[in-house]
Design a protein around this motif. Structure first.
Motif, PDB file in Angstrom:
ATOM      1  N   UNK A  61       0.811  -1.214   0.000  1.00 35.49           N
ATOM      2  CA  UNK A  61       0.000   0.000   0.000  1.00 35.49           C
ATOM      3  C   UNK A  61       0.840   1.257   0.000  1.00 35.49           C
ATOM      4  N   UNK A  62       0.553   2.144   0.912  1.00 34.68           N
ATOM      5  CA  UNK A  62       1.279   3.407   1.019  1.00 34.68           C
ATOM      6  C   UNK A  62       2.773   3.203   1.224  1.00 34.68           C
ATOM      7  N   UNK A  63       3.151   2.080   1.838  1.00 34.36           N
ATOM      8  CA  UNK A  63       4.543   1.842   2.208  1.00 34.36           C
ATOM      9  C   UNK A  63       5.306   1.023   1.166  1.00 34.36           C
ATOM     10  N   UNK A  64       4.740   0.803  -0.010  1.00 32.57           N
ATOM     11  CA  UNK A  64       5.367  -0.137  -0.946  1.00 32.57           C
ATOM     12  C   UNK A  64       6.652   0.387  -1.572  1.00 32.57           C
ATOM     13  N   UNK A  65       6.829   1.709  -1.634  1.00 39.21           N
ATOM     14  CA  UNK A  65       8.025   2.261  -2.272  1.00 39.21           C
ATOM     15  C   UNK A  65       8.399   3.575  -1.605  1.00 39.21           C
ATOM     16  N   UNK A  66       9.683   3.924  -1.582  1.00 44.43           N
ATOM     17  CA  UNK A  66      10.088   5.208  -1.007  1.00 44.43           C
ATOM     18  C   UNK A  66       9.420   6.368  -1.746  1.00 44.43           C
ATOM     19  N   UNK A  67       8.900   7.307  -0.982  1.00 42.08           N
ATOM     20  CA  UNK A  67       8.215   8.457  -1.577  1.00 42.08           C
ATOM     21  C   UNK A  67       7.959   9.491  -0.486  1.00 42.08           C
ATOM     22  N   UNK A  68       7.723  10.715  -0.926  1.00 42.11           N
ATOM     23  CA  UNK A  68       7.315  11.769  -0.007  1.00 42.11           C
ATOM     24  C   UNK A  68       5.980  12.333  -0.486  1.00 42.11           C
ATOM     25  N   UNK A  69       4.997  12.340   0.409  1.00 37.00           N
ATOM     26  CA  UNK A  69       3.647  12.806   0.106  1.00 37.00           C
ATOM     27  C   UNK A  69       3.357  14.090   0.871  1.00 37.00           C
ATOM     28  N   UNK A  71      -6.231  14.025  20.093  1.00 38.31           N
ATOM     29  CA  UNK A  71      -6.137  13.289  18.850  1.00 38.31           C
ATOM     30  C   UNK A  71      -5.143  13.882  17.870  1.00 38.31           C
ATOM     31  N   UNK A  72      -4.655  13.026  16.990  1.00 39.26           N
ATOM     32  CA  UNK A  72      -3.785  13.409  15.874  1.00 39.26           C
ATOM     33  C   UNK A  72      -4.335  12.710  14.634  1.00 39.26           C
ATOM     34  N   UNK A  73      -4.845  13.460  13.680  1.00 36.81           N
ATOM     35  CA  UNK A  73      -5.428  12.893  12.460  1.00 36.81           C
ATOM     36  C   UNK A  73      -4.579  13.303  11.268  1.00 36.81           C
ATOM     37  N   UNK A  74      -4.031  12.317  10.561  1.00 35.43           N
ATOM     38  CA  UNK A  74      -3.136  12.566   9.429  1.00 35.43           C
ATOM     39  C   UNK A  74      -3.870  12.227   8.136  1.00 35.43           C
ATOM     40  N   UNK A  75      -3.940  13.173   7.223  1.00 34.77           N
ATOM     41  CA  UNK A  75      -4.514  12.922   5.896  1.00 34.77           C
ATOM     42  C   UNK A  75      -3.390  13.046   4.870  1.00 34.77           C
ATOM     43  N   UNK A  76      -3.010  11.904   4.290  1.00 34.85           N
ATOM     44  CA  UNK A  76      -1.927  11.857   3.306  1.00 34.85           C
ATOM     45  C   UNK A  76      -2.539  12.033   1.918  1.00 34.85           C
ATOM     46  N   UNK A  77      -1.959  12.909   1.118  1.00 34.82           N
ATOM     47  CA  UNK A  77      -2.514  13.253  -0.190  1.00 34.82           C
ATOM     48  C   UNK A  77      -1.769  12.505  -1.305  1.00 34.82           C
ATOM     49  N   UNK A  78      -2.477  12.265  -2.398  1.00 32.14           N
ATOM     50  CA  UNK A  78      -1.845  11.673  -3.570  1.00 32.14           C
ATOM     51  C   UNK A  78      -1.578  10.187  -3.457  1.00 32.14           C
ATOM     52  N   UNK A  79      -2.376   9.481  -2.668  1.00 37.77           N
ATOM     53  CA  UNK A  79      -2.175   8.039  -2.464  1.00 37.77           C
ATOM     54  C   UNK A  79      -3.040   7.272  -3.461  1.00 37.77           C
ATOM     55  N   UNK A  80      -2.411   6.550  -4.360  1.00 37.79           N
ATOM     56  CA  UNK A  80      -3.136   5.787  -5.372  1.00 37.79           C
ATOM     57  C   UNK A  80      -3.706   4.499  -4.771  1.00 37.79           C
ATOM     58  N   UNK A 101      -2.547  -4.855   7.453  1.00 32.01           N
ATOM     59  CA  UNK A 101      -1.568  -4.510   6.421  1.00 32.01           C
ATOM     60  C   UNK A 101      -1.275  -5.824   5.701  1.00 32.01           C
ATOM     61  N   UNK A 102      -1.892  -5.995   4.541  1.00 35.56           N
ATOM     62  CA  UNK A 102      -1.837  -7.295   3.897  1.00 35.56           C
ATOM     63  C   UNK A 102      -2.558  -8.306   4.769  1.00 35.56           C
ATOM     64  N   UNK A 103      -1.895  -9.409   5.079  1.00 34.62           N
ATOM     65  CA  UNK A 103      -2.494 -10.436   5.932  1.00 34.62           C
ATOM     66  C   UNK A 103      -2.126 -10.246   7.400  1.00 34.62           C
ATOM     67  N   UNK A 104      -1.363  -9.225   7.717  1.00 27.97           N
ATOM     68  CA  UNK A 104      -0.881  -9.015   9.081  1.00 27.97           C
ATOM     69  C   UNK A 104      -1.782  -8.047   9.839  1.00 27.97           C
TER      70      UNK A 104
END
Length: 224
Positions: A44-52, A75-84, A169-172
């Motif tokens: 998912x989001x962690x599959x490849x190095x990148x900066x969002x 609370x801390x709510x993170x919205x990451x943009x540009x995630x395919x 995360x996958x099957x984990x």
């Protein structure tokens, strides 16, 4: 009527969120996926190095805007943009964002979705947790909620946050956490103003940027 309809009848605006109502700060951020992650994490989001690009909202959990001196969960709510990729919710299936929701306690008070639904229904009726938590079979939930609300927070940018509940995360099964780079700092005395958390964030960001390490913890024992 539901809690929101009671609090915000026609003509009473703006209508605010029914939980985590008070915003302590909303900041523009970068979410960086590092190289050389373990193979099990590269999904998912962690599959490849990148900066969002991302937005992060820091909040108080209570359903009304109150003083930061009152005990509360934060609370801390993170919205990451540009995630395919296709998303889980039907209405957001093709959105290019991903959300991470965290609070400043490592365990969620409710043991199941069924129990949380019962809690939510009671809270909507009375806007109070007492009616739900006074029963002896719920004292453990009450204790966890009390400890979460009593966490000492001086500055939202200096505190650690947890997902509190597991995700897939996958099957984990995993949990995640965000820790200030260099470690959390919860010592010291809280401010004395009604908005001291917001003021502490603003003072910090006037001098320097804030940084968090985002960590994923894999379940290795389904009992422990």
């Amino acid at each position: 009527k539901g809690m929101t309809e009671r609090k915000y009848p026609a003509g009473v605006r703006p209508m605010r969120r029914d939980a985590h109502t008070k915003t302590n700060g909303c900041v523009k951020a970068e979410f960086t996926v590092l190289p050389d992650l373990p193979a099990a994490a590269r999904l998912g989001l962690f599959k490849a190095p990148a900066t969002y690009q991302a937005w992060i909202r820091f909040s108080n959990a209570f359903s009304s805007i109150a003083s930061d001196r009152d005990i509360d969960v934060r609370g801390m709510a993170i919205k990451v943009m540009g995630v395919e990729g296709e998303k889980l919710l039907d209405k957001e299936k093709h959105e290019k964002t991903q959300d991470f929701l965290l609070i400043n306690h490592n365990v969620f008070f409710s043991p199941s979705t069924k129990a949380y639904l019962e809690f939510s229904r009671e809270y909507v009726k009375r806007e109070s947790t007492l009616g739900y938590l006074v029963r002896p079979d719920r004292w453990k939930q009450a204790g966890i909620l009390y400890r979460a609300a009593r966490q000492n927070m001086i500055n939202p940018l200096a505190s650690r946050y947890w997902s509190s509940v597991p995700f897939a995360l996958g099957s984990a099964a995993i949990k995640y956490s965000a820790t200030p780079c260099g470690g959390a700092s919860t010592g010291g005395r809280p401010g004395t103003t009604v908005n001291f958390l917001r003021e502490a964030m603003a003072a910090h960001l006037r001098e320097r940027e804030a940084c968090f390490d985002f960590a994923v913890q894999f379940q290795t024992d389904p009992v422990k």
